[in-house]
Design a protein around this motif. Sequence first.
Motif, short mmCIF file in Angstrom:
data_model
loop_
_atom_site.label_atom_id
_atom_site.label_comp_id
_atom_site.label_asym_id
_atom_site.label_seq_id
_atom_site.Cartn_x
_atom_site.Cartn_y
_atom_site.Cartn_z
N ALA A 184 0.83 -1.21 0.00
CA ALA A 184 0.00 0.00 0.00
C ALA A 184 0.86 1.25 0.00
CB ALA A 184 -0.93 -0.01 1.21
N ALA A 185 1.93 1.27 0.81
CA ALA A 185 2.80 2.44 0.86
C ALA A 185 3.49 2.68 -0.48
CB ALA A 185 3.84 2.26 1.96
N THR A 186 3.93 1.59 -1.12
CA THR A 186 4.56 1.72 -2.44
C THR A 186 3.57 2.24 -3.47
OG1 THR A 186 6.05 -0.12 -1.92
CG2 THR A 186 5.84 0.49 -4.24
N ASP A 217 -8.55 0.81 -1.71
CA ASP A 217 -8.71 2.15 -1.16
C ASP A 217 -7.46 2.43 -0.33
OD1 ASP A 217 -9.45 4.54 -0.10
OD2 ASP A 217 -11.24 3.82 0.94
N LEU A 218 -6.43 2.91 -1.01
CA LEU A 218 -5.08 2.92 -0.42
C LEU A 218 -4.97 3.81 0.80
CD1 LEU A 218 -3.14 3.17 -3.77
CD2 LEU A 218 -3.44 1.15 -2.37
N TYR A 259 5.60 -7.18 -6.16
CA TYR A 259 5.05 -6.63 -7.40
C TYR A 259 3.55 -6.92 -7.59
CZ TYR A 259 4.80 -5.42 -12.36
OH TYR A 259 4.46 -4.86 -13.56
N PRO A 260 3.10 -8.18 -7.53
CA PRO A 260 1.67 -8.41 -7.74
C PRO A 260 0.80 -7.79 -6.65
CG PRO A 260 2.79 -10.44 -7.06
CD PRO A 260 3.85 -9.45 -7.37
N MET A 299 -3.24 -3.55 -5.27
CA MET A 299 -3.68 -2.40 -4.47
C MET A 299 -3.76 -1.13 -5.31
SD MET A 299 -1.98 -2.93 -0.75
CE MET A 299 -2.34 -4.42 0.18
N LEU A 300 -2.88 -1.01 -6.28
CA LEU A 300 -2.89 0.17 -7.13
C LEU A 300 -4.21 0.30 -7.88
CD1 LEU A 300 -1.51 2.57 -8.59
CD2 LEU A 300 -0.58 0.89 -10.22
#
Length: 483
Positions: A137-139, A384-385, A373-374, A379-380
């Motif tokens: 989520a942070a990324t 709802d980040l 990566y996946p 999340m991207l």
Amino acid sequence: MLRKASVPAASNGKYPPECSKGRSPSLESGQLAPEGRVVLKQKVTLLRGISIIIGTIIGAGIFISPKGILQNTGSVGMSLCVWAACGLLSLFGALCYAELGTCIKKSGGHYTYILEAFGPLPAFVRVWVELLIIRPAATAVISLAFGRYILEPFFMQCEIPELAIKLITAVGISTVMVLNSTSVSWSARIQIFLTFCKLVAILIIIVPGVIQLIKGETQNFKNAFAGNDASVMGLPLAFYSGMYAYSGWFYLNFVTEEVENPEKNIPLAICISMIIVTVGYVLTNVAYFTTISAGELLLSKAVAVTFAERLMGNFSLAVPVFVALSCFGSMNGGVFAVSRMFFVASREGHLPEILSMIHVRKHTPLPAVIILYPLTMIMLFNGDLYSLLNFLSFARWLFIGLAVAGLIYLRYKRPDMPRPFKVPLFIPALFSFTCLFMVALSLYSDPVNTGIGFAITLTGVPAYYLFIIWDKKPKWFRKLLGK
């Protein structure tokens, strides 16, 4: 293509006898360990260490909207005091991690220190939450800022399409993952370049601000402490925002085994980085107030852009590009560091064994990088980040506070442990208390979201007993875990 790391996994949270003092034998023997296993190489120099810390701390926040502190302090003068105090408090935390990193010479950061001090269960819960939610989520959040600001110069007169932002963000994430999978050296070199870009961006704001001060533009500093009185809840929340802006000082400890001469370089890199960041943050905020009033700053969506438009004319177009590069540096530094936490947790037997594999030619922890990566992509495009980060923002400070409390505990539990760098005991005591106070504050001020985050964190407890403790797993289940 992949081989097991030279330090064998251990299910009881302890390394074998040759590692009992915290030094991995894999780092003393070049590219191959005595058993022919591949190891991570010591390629992080002092300069690269500084670039990891500065490049990860300085993200989009200082350029976009530093109004959280101003909102909760109520005045220009108090907001600047909080910026300086948060820098000092972050330096205290960084010094504690400098001691931990020089006496426990293993990568993994929070996870390793909690494992050494308090055992495998809290360490597993830490890495469980980091892997599943916090880091992806942070990324994704910081990469969305990258996507938005890299496109900003092309959409000056209209709104940027959300799909375009997510597509360019996906390209940025993919680039970071490929870079960290391919070469430690190139990841570090690019991080140095991006850190240089961040410092240039800050200087682009500070230098005109100083010129404004010389010209006598000090009207916003008159009666600097006058304004809305800070509430009892406001000041702690201002510190919470400030500590978030400074977060990232701990990332060098995630790659301890790859640092050259860690006894010297870890404390030096931490101290130099924190001084540079703290001075830069305070002067940047001073520069903002030479041109923008407190009321205007609270209304601005991107303070650095507003500042640049008033003083630099067309050159202000360069500011979004520098913000995008700053975000890219935070993405790169975060992935580089946190993948080592997963690598070490796998080596300890807390994650599937494949995550402790190293590429035989590139000497990168390829699976530990790719696992992010996946999850990040999911999340991207689906999550709802920001709500997710709000749910779990308290978890970061809970475990950092626990790790620093572990430093105090280890002083008494293992007094004979070699400590090349040692801090006065009041520093970890003050810092761990502050972290736990912020956690308690978040439970009080936002019980619903924090309660959800607390519940998600607690799922790590049954997961620990299911995946780690339960011995009678079906054969297919053991294969899935790489056992």
